[in-house]
Design a protein around this motif. Structure first.
Motif, PDB file in Angstrom:
ATOM      1  N   GLY A   5       0.881  -1.264   0.058  1.00 34.56           N
ATOM      2  CA  GLY A   5      -0.069  -0.166   0.131  1.00 34.56           C
ATOM      3  C   GLY A   5       0.876   1.267  -0.032  1.00 34.56           C
ATOM      4  N   THR A   6       0.101   2.438   0.198  1.00 32.93           N
ATOM      5  CA  THR A   6       0.588   3.963   0.139  1.00 32.93           C
ATOM      6  C   THR A   6       0.665   4.381   1.373  1.00 32.93           C
ATOM      7  OG1 THR A   6       0.209   3.952  -2.222  1.00 32.93           O
ATOM      8  CG2 THR A   6       0.902   5.944  -1.059  1.00 32.93           C
ATOM      9  N   PRO A   7       1.921   4.623   2.176  1.00 34.44           N
ATOM     10  CA  PRO A   7       1.831   5.201   3.373  1.00 34.44           C
ATOM     11  C   PRO A   7       0.927   6.583   3.454  1.00 34.44           C
ATOM     12  CG  PRO A   7       3.773   4.619   3.085  1.00 34.44           C
ATOM     13  CD  PRO A   7       3.351   4.611   1.618  1.00 34.44           C
ATOM     14  N   THR A   8       0.292   7.057   4.568  1.00 32.22           N
ATOM     15  CA  THR A   8      -0.111   8.244   4.811  1.00 32.22           C
ATOM     16  C   THR A   8       0.360   8.869   6.076  1.00 32.22           C
ATOM     17  OG1 THR A   8      -1.985   7.320   5.916  1.00 32.22           O
ATOM     18  CG2 THR A   8      -2.332   7.441   3.736  1.00 32.22           C
ATOM     19  N   GLY A   9      -0.099   9.807   6.540  1.00 31.83           N
ATOM     20  CA  GLY A   9       0.416  10.422   7.728  1.00 31.83           C
ATOM     21  C   GLY A   9       1.320  11.654   7.587  1.00 31.83           C
ATOM     22  N   THR A  10       2.224  12.047   8.414  1.00 37.13           N
ATOM     23  CA  THR A  10       3.022  13.400   8.297  1.00 37.13           C
ATOM     24  C   THR A  10       4.631  13.001   8.451  1.00 37.13           C
ATOM     25  OG1 THR A  10       2.835  13.675  10.636  1.00 37.13           O
ATOM     26  CG2 THR A  10       0.930  14.726   9.174  1.00 37.13           C
ATOM     27  N   VAL A  11       5.501  14.168   8.045  1.00 38.60           N
ATOM     28  CA  VAL A  11       6.580  13.994   8.079  1.00 38.60           C
ATOM     29  C   VAL A  11       7.054  15.369   9.110  1.00 38.60           C
ATOM     30  CG1 VAL A  11       8.863  14.128   6.807  1.00 38.60           C
ATOM     31  CG2 VAL A  11       7.103  12.885   5.924  1.00 38.60           C
ATOM     32  N   HIS A  20      23.670  23.124   8.520  1.00 34.71           N
ATOM     33  CA  HIS A  20      22.381  22.604   9.219  1.00 34.71           C
ATOM     34  C   HIS A  20      22.164  21.128   8.783  1.00 34.71           C
ATOM     35  CE1 HIS A  20      20.816  26.785  10.153  1.00 34.71           C
ATOM     36  NE2 HIS A  20      21.477  26.997   9.220  1.00 34.71           N
ATOM     37  N   THR A  21      22.187  20.485  10.035  1.00 34.60           N
ATOM     38  CA  THR A  21      21.776  18.954   9.839  1.00 34.60           C
ATOM     39  C   THR A  21      20.155  18.757  10.081  1.00 34.60           C
ATOM     40  OG1 THR A  21      24.045  18.328  10.808  1.00 34.60           O
ATOM     41  CG2 THR A  21      22.090  16.587  10.866  1.00 34.60           C
ATOM     42  N   ILE A  22      19.585  18.431   9.056  1.00 32.17           N
ATOM     43  CA  ILE A  22      18.143  18.397   8.858  1.00 32.17           C
ATOM     44  C   ILE A  22      17.680  16.984   8.904  1.00 32.17           C
ATOM     45  CG2 ILE A  22      16.052  19.072   7.532  1.00 32.17           C
ATOM     46  CD1 ILE A  22      17.703  21.245   8.554  1.00 32.17           C
ATOM     47  N   TYR A  23      16.909  16.554  10.003  1.00 28.24           N
ATOM     48  CA  TYR A  23      16.359  15.175  10.159  1.00 28.24           C
ATOM     49  C   TYR A  23      14.753  15.192   9.731  1.00 28.24           C
ATOM     50  CZ  TYR A  23      20.605  14.595  13.003  1.00 28.24           C
ATOM     51  OH  TYR A  23      21.899  14.330  13.490  1.00 28.24           O
ATOM     52  N   GLU A  24      14.529  14.271   9.234  1.00 24.64           N
ATOM     53  CA  GLU A  24      13.164  14.041   8.791  1.00 24.64           C
ATOM     54  C   GLU A  24      12.594  12.626   9.494  1.00 24.64           C
ATOM     55  OE1 GLU A  24      12.613  13.882   4.497  1.00 24.64           O
ATOM     56  OE2 GLU A  24      13.849  15.587   4.370  1.00 24.64           O
ATOM     57  N   THR A  25      11.271  12.718  10.248  1.00 27.60           N
ATOM     58  CA  THR A  25      10.789  11.597  10.959  1.00 27.60           C
ATOM     59  C   THR A  25       9.364  11.392  10.191  1.00 27.60           C
ATOM     60  OG1 THR A  25       9.853  12.935  12.737  1.00 27.60           O
ATOM     61  CG2 THR A  25      12.206  12.098  12.890  1.00 27.60           C
ATOM     62  N   TYR A  26       9.150  10.027   9.976  1.00 27.17           N
ATOM     63  CA  TYR A  26       7.946   9.774   9.503  1.00 27.17           C
ATOM     64  C   TYR A  26       6.903   9.314  10.642  1.00 27.17           C
ATOM     65  CZ  TYR A  26       4.092   6.770   7.421  1.00 27.17           C
ATOM     66  OH  TYR A  26       2.884   6.369   7.010  1.00 27.17           O
ATOM     67  N   SER A  27       5.351   9.849  10.636  1.00 26.29           N
ATOM     68  CA  SER A  27       4.757   9.611  11.846  1.00 26.29           C
ATOM     69  C   SER A  27       4.010   8.236  11.870  1.00 26.29           C
ATOM     70  CB  SER A  27       3.461  10.545  11.876  1.00 26.29           C
ATOM     71  OG  SER A  27       2.867  10.208  10.703  1.00 26.29           O
ATOM     72  N   GLY A  28       4.092   7.504  10.702  1.00 27.43           N
ATOM     73  CA  GLY A  28       3.448   6.105  10.786  1.00 27.43           C
ATOM     74  C   GLY A  28       1.884   6.449  10.515  1.00 27.43           C
ATOM     75  N   ASP A  29       1.074   5.261  10.163  1.00 24.42           N
ATOM     76  CA  ASP A  29      -0.013   5.398  10.070  1.00 24.42           C
ATOM     77  C   ASP A  29      -0.708   4.082  10.623  1.00 24.42           C
ATOM     78  OD1 ASP A  29       0.174   3.661   7.919  1.00 24.42           O
ATOM     79  OD2 ASP A  29      -0.362   5.035   6.445  1.00 24.42           O
ATOM     80  N   SER A  30      -1.932   3.919  10.098  1.00 25.26           N
ATOM     81  CA  SER A  30      -2.740   2.264  10.609  1.00 25.26           C
ATOM     82  C   SER A  30      -2.102   1.208  10.019  1.00 25.26           C
ATOM     83  CB  SER A  30      -4.076   2.526  10.073  1.00 25.26           C
ATOM     84  OG  SER A  30      -4.412   2.542   8.647  1.00 25.26           O
ATOM     85  N   ASN A  31      -1.326   1.224   9.064  1.00 24.66           N
ATOM     86  CA  ASN A  31      -0.612   0.174   8.338  1.00 24.66           C
ATOM     87  C   ASN A  31       1.016   0.118   8.392  1.00 24.66           C
ATOM     88  OD1 ASN A  31      -3.084  -0.984   7.493  1.00 24.66           O
ATOM     89  ND2 ASN A  31      -3.290   0.515   5.850  1.00 24.66           N
ATOM     90  N   PHE A  32       1.522   1.483   8.638  1.00 25.41           N
ATOM     91  CA  PHE A  32       2.974   1.355   8.644  1.00 25.41           C
ATOM     92  C   PHE A  32       3.528   2.085   9.831  1.00 25.41           C
ATOM     93  CE2 PHE A  32       1.702   1.722   4.086  1.00 25.41           C
ATOM     94  CZ  PHE A  32       2.349   0.487   3.654  1.00 25.41           C
ATOM     95  N   ASN A  33       4.715   1.347  10.052  1.00 28.44           N
ATOM     96  CA  ASN A  33       5.391   1.960  11.367  1.00 28.44           C
ATOM     97  C   ASN A  33       5.860   3.231  11.371  1.00 28.44           C
ATOM     98  OD1 ASN A  33       5.186  -0.909  11.416  1.00 28.44           O
ATOM     99  ND2 ASN A  33       6.588  -0.844  13.312  1.00 28.44           N
ATOM    100  N   PRO A  34       6.200   4.162  12.424  1.00 28.82           N
ATOM    101  CA  PRO A  34       6.972   5.435  12.163  1.00 28.82           C
ATOM    102  C   PRO A  34       8.489   5.043  11.692  1.00 28.82           C
ATOM    103  CG  PRO A  34       5.588   5.241  14.238  1.00 28.82           C
ATOM    104  CD  PRO A  34       5.488   4.001  13.796  1.00 28.82           C
ATOM    105  N   ASN A  35       9.028   6.202  11.006  1.00 28.58           N
ATOM    106  CA  ASN A  35      10.359   5.695  10.762  1.00 28.58           C
ATOM    107  C   ASN A  35      11.250   6.938  10.734  1.00 28.58           C
ATOM    108  OD1 ASN A  35      12.643   4.957   9.303  1.00 28.58           O
ATOM    109  ND2 ASN A  35      11.750   4.086   7.576  1.00 28.58           N
ATOM    110  N   ASN A  36      12.324   6.990  11.465  1.00 25.73           N
ATOM    111  CA  ASN A  36      13.410   7.991  11.337  1.00 25.73           C
ATOM    112  C   ASN A  36      14.684   7.411  10.992  1.00 25.73           C
ATOM    113  OD1 ASN A  36      14.111   6.624  13.650  1.00 25.73           O
ATOM    114  ND2 ASN A  36      13.465   8.447  15.070  1.00 25.73           N
ATOM    115  N   SER A  37      14.565   6.649  10.175  1.00 23.97           N
ATOM    116  CA  SER A  37      15.938   5.959   9.617  1.00 23.97           C
ATOM    117  C   SER A  37      16.866   6.410   8.558  1.00 23.97           C
ATOM    118  CB  SER A  37      15.812   4.497   9.454  1.00 23.97           C
ATOM    119  OG  SER A  37      15.134   4.258   8.330  1.00 23.97           O
TER     120      SER A  37
END
Length: 474
Positions: free
Chosen positions: A408-414, A446-463
Motif C-alpha cells: 500500500g501507500t503510506p499516509t500521515g505526516t513528516v 544545518h543537519t536536517i532530520y526527517e521523521t515519518y509519523s506512521g499510520d494504521s498500516n505503517f510503522n513510524p520511521n526516522n532511519s
C-alpha cells in the motif's frame, strides 16, 4: 536530533485451527511476509543479529549444534543475506550472543557449547576482525551442559561479562577483563535445569539482576545483583511446565520490568508482571501453539507497546506467532505464520533498514527463516537549493513508500528538524510525497532530520540519513 523510537533490549484463542494461514494483525503494522530460507551449518539452534563488517547493515550469527561451528551471514541491506561462512566453535554450540569484548570497536561472539548435554561444556569467545570474519575460539570451562548465553556489564566496570545457564547444573558468571578474555566462572544456584536467562534491573537499584527459566522445576529464579558481579540467593516464581526462553520488557507501562516465558510442556506463555522491587505477581498464561520454544519481544507495529513473538515446534504445524501488546500487560489474539522445521531461537531486529523490526529464526532441522515486517517504509529526501543563502527559501522534499511491494501507500505526516529544533511538518499526499519550505535558516551548516509519523498500516520511521544543508551569507 529528535528522540529515537525505543524498542523494548519474545491468547486466549487456540492456534491449532489457524496455523496454515497467516492471520491479519490488528493494529498498525500489516504483518510479516512469508519466510525466506538461508542455509547455515548443521542443526542451527540459535541466531543473533549484529553488524560484523562495519557497513551499517545487520548481519546474522548462528550457532550450529550439529557441525560444531558458528555461521556468519552478511546482510545485503534489503533483508537478504549472503551465503554463510562457517567458523569453528566448541563442542555442540547451542546458543550465541554478541558484544565488543575487547574494546576494539568490532563485534565479537560468545557461544555456549553444550557438549551434547554431558556433565560439562564451555563458553567460547570468537573475536571479530571487523571485516565480517572471526578469530579462532578461546574456551572457558563450564559445568552441567551449557544451554544459553547472555552478555551485559554486571559489575559496572564498563566491560562486558557473560552469563551461561547450565542445563544440568547451575548458572555460570564470567567477568570480562576488557581485553577479550574472561575470568574463571563463578557458579550460582537457580532452579532445576536452568534453560535461559534474561538480564535486567528488576528491583530498581540500577544494578543488573538475573531472571533464570528453570525447565525442570517449572519456575523462574530471580538472582538480585550486588553490583560487583555477584548475586544473592534466588527467589522463585511459578511458571507453566518446562519454561524455555525468558524475555523481559515493560509490558504494562508502569516503569517496572516484566517477564514472559514460553512453556514447552504445557503449550502456554507465562506473563509475570514486575512489582519493581525484585518480586513478581503470580503468572497469568496465554495459549500458544504446540511445544513453544523461542521468544522475543519488540514493538512490531510502532505503537510504543511491547509485543511478543514465539516459535512453536509442533511436528505438524511449525510456526511463529505474533502477539501484539495492549500496553496494560495483556495481549491480542495472535497472528500465525508457517515456519520451517523445528523453529527454535528467534531474534527481532530491523534487518532491511525500513524502521520496522523483522524476524530471524533458527530452525534446527533446516536453515534460518527470515520474515520481513510489511509495516516498514523507505524514505527518499532532497533539498533545493543546496547550498542556499540567508533569507532564501529552501524546499525539503520527501517521498515515503512501502519497503514491501504491494503493502500500500503510506499516509500521515513528516516532521522536519534542524538538529533538535522542529522546523515544521508536511502531510503526505496520495502518492506518499510531501514537502516543507522555510526561509529562516541562519548562515552555516544545518543537519536536517526527517521523521515519518506512521499510520494504521505503517510503522513510524526516522532511519533516513540527515540532509546537510549549507547556508551561505547573502
Amino acid at each position: 536530533m529528535p528522540l529515537q523510537r525505543r524498542f523494548s533490549p519474545i491468547i486466549s484463542t487456540p492456534l491449532s485451527l489457524i496455523f496454515l494461514l497467516a492471520a491479519t494483525i490488528p493494529g498498525r503494522a500489516g504483518g510479516f511476509t512469508a519466510y525466506k530460507d538461508y542455509p547455515a551449518g548443521s542443526s542451527p539452534h540459535s541466531v543473533a543479529v549484529g553488524d560484523f563488517n562495519g557497513d551499517g547493515i545487520p548481519d546474522l550469527v548462528v550457532a550450529n549444534f550439529g557441525s560444531n561451528t558458528v555461521s556468519i551471514l552478511l546482510g545485503n541491506g534489503q533483508g537478504s543475506f549472503k551465503a554463510a561462512v562457517n567458523y569453528p566453535a566448541g563442542s555442540y554450540p547451542i546458543s550465541v550472543a554478541t558484544g565488543d569484548f575487547n574494546g576494539d570497536g568490532f563485534l565479537d561472539v560468545a557461544v555456549a557449547d553444550n557438549n551434547n548435554d554431558e556433565s560439562s561444556g564451555s563458553l567460547s569467545i570468537l573475536l571479530g576482525n571487523g571485516d565480517g570474519t572471526l578469530q579462532a575460539p578461546v574456551s572457558y570451562s563450564s559445568e552441567g551442559a551449557p544451554y544459553f548465553v547472555a552478555v551485559a556489564d554486571l559489575n559496572g566496570d564498563n566491560y562486558l561479562d557473560a552469563v551461561v545457564t547450565n542445563h544440568g547444573g547451575e548458572v555460570s558468571v564470567y567477568l570480562g577483563n576488557g581485553d577479550g578474555t574472561f575470568q574463571n566462572a563463578a557458579y550460582y544456584h537457580a532452579g532445576g535445569n536452568p534453560q535461559s536467562v534474561a538480564i535486567g534491573d528488576y528491583n530498581g537499584d540500577g544494578v543488573p539482576d538475573l531472571a533464570v527459566a528453570n525447565s525442570l522445576s517449572n519456575n523462574i529464579s530471580i538472582l538480585i545483583g550486588e553490583g560487583d558481579g555477584t548475586f544473592r540467593a534466588p527467589r522463585n516464581f511459578t511458571t507453566g511446565s518446562s519454561p524455555s526462553v525468558v524475555v523481559t520488557a515493560d509490558f504494562n507501562g508502569d516503569g517496572y520490568l516484566d517477564l514472559a516465558v514460553p512453556n514447552n510442556g504445557s503449550n502456554t506463555i507465562s506473563i509475570l508482571l514486575g512489582n519493581g522491587n525484585g518480586s513478581f505477581q503470580p503468572q497469568y498464561t496465554l495459549t500458544s501453539g504446540s511445544r513453544p520454544s523461542g521468544l522475543a519481544t519488540a514493538d512490531f507495529n510502532g505503537d510504543s507497546k511491547a509485543d511478543l513473538v514465539v516459535t512453536n515446534q509442533s511436528g505438524a504445524n511449525e510456526s511463529v506467532a505474533v502477539y501484539l501488546g495492549n500496553g496494560d500487560g495483556t495481549f491480542q489474539n495472535p497472528a500465525v505464520y508457517p515456519a520451517g522445521d523445528q523453529p527454535r531461537i528467534i531474534a527481532a531486529a530491523d534487518l532491511n533498514g525500513d524502521g520496522a523490526p523483522d524476524l530471524s529464526v533458527a530452525c534446527s532441522q533446516g536453515e534460518i527463516n527470515v520474515f520481513l515486517n510489511t509495516g516498514g517504509t523507505r524514505i527518499e529526501e532532497s533539498s533545493s537549493p543546496n547550498p542556499s543563502t540567508v533569507g532564501q527559501a529552501v524546499t525539503f522534499s520527501t517521498y515515503i513508500y512501502a519497503s514491501i511491494a504491494g503493502s500500500g501507500t503510506p499516509t500521515g505526516t513528516v516532521s522536519y528538524y534542524d538538529g533538535s529544533t522542529l522546523l515544521g511538518t508536511g502531510t503526505l499526499g496520495s502518492t506518499g510525497k510531501t514537502s516543507f519550505m522555510t526561509s529562516g535558516l541562519s548562515q552555516g551548516t544545518h543537519t536536517i532530520y526527517e521523521t515519518y509519523s506512521g499510520d494504521s498500516n505503517f510503522n513510524p520511521n526516522n532511519s533516513a540519513p540527515p540532509i546537510t544543508q549549507v547556508v551561505n551569507s547573502p
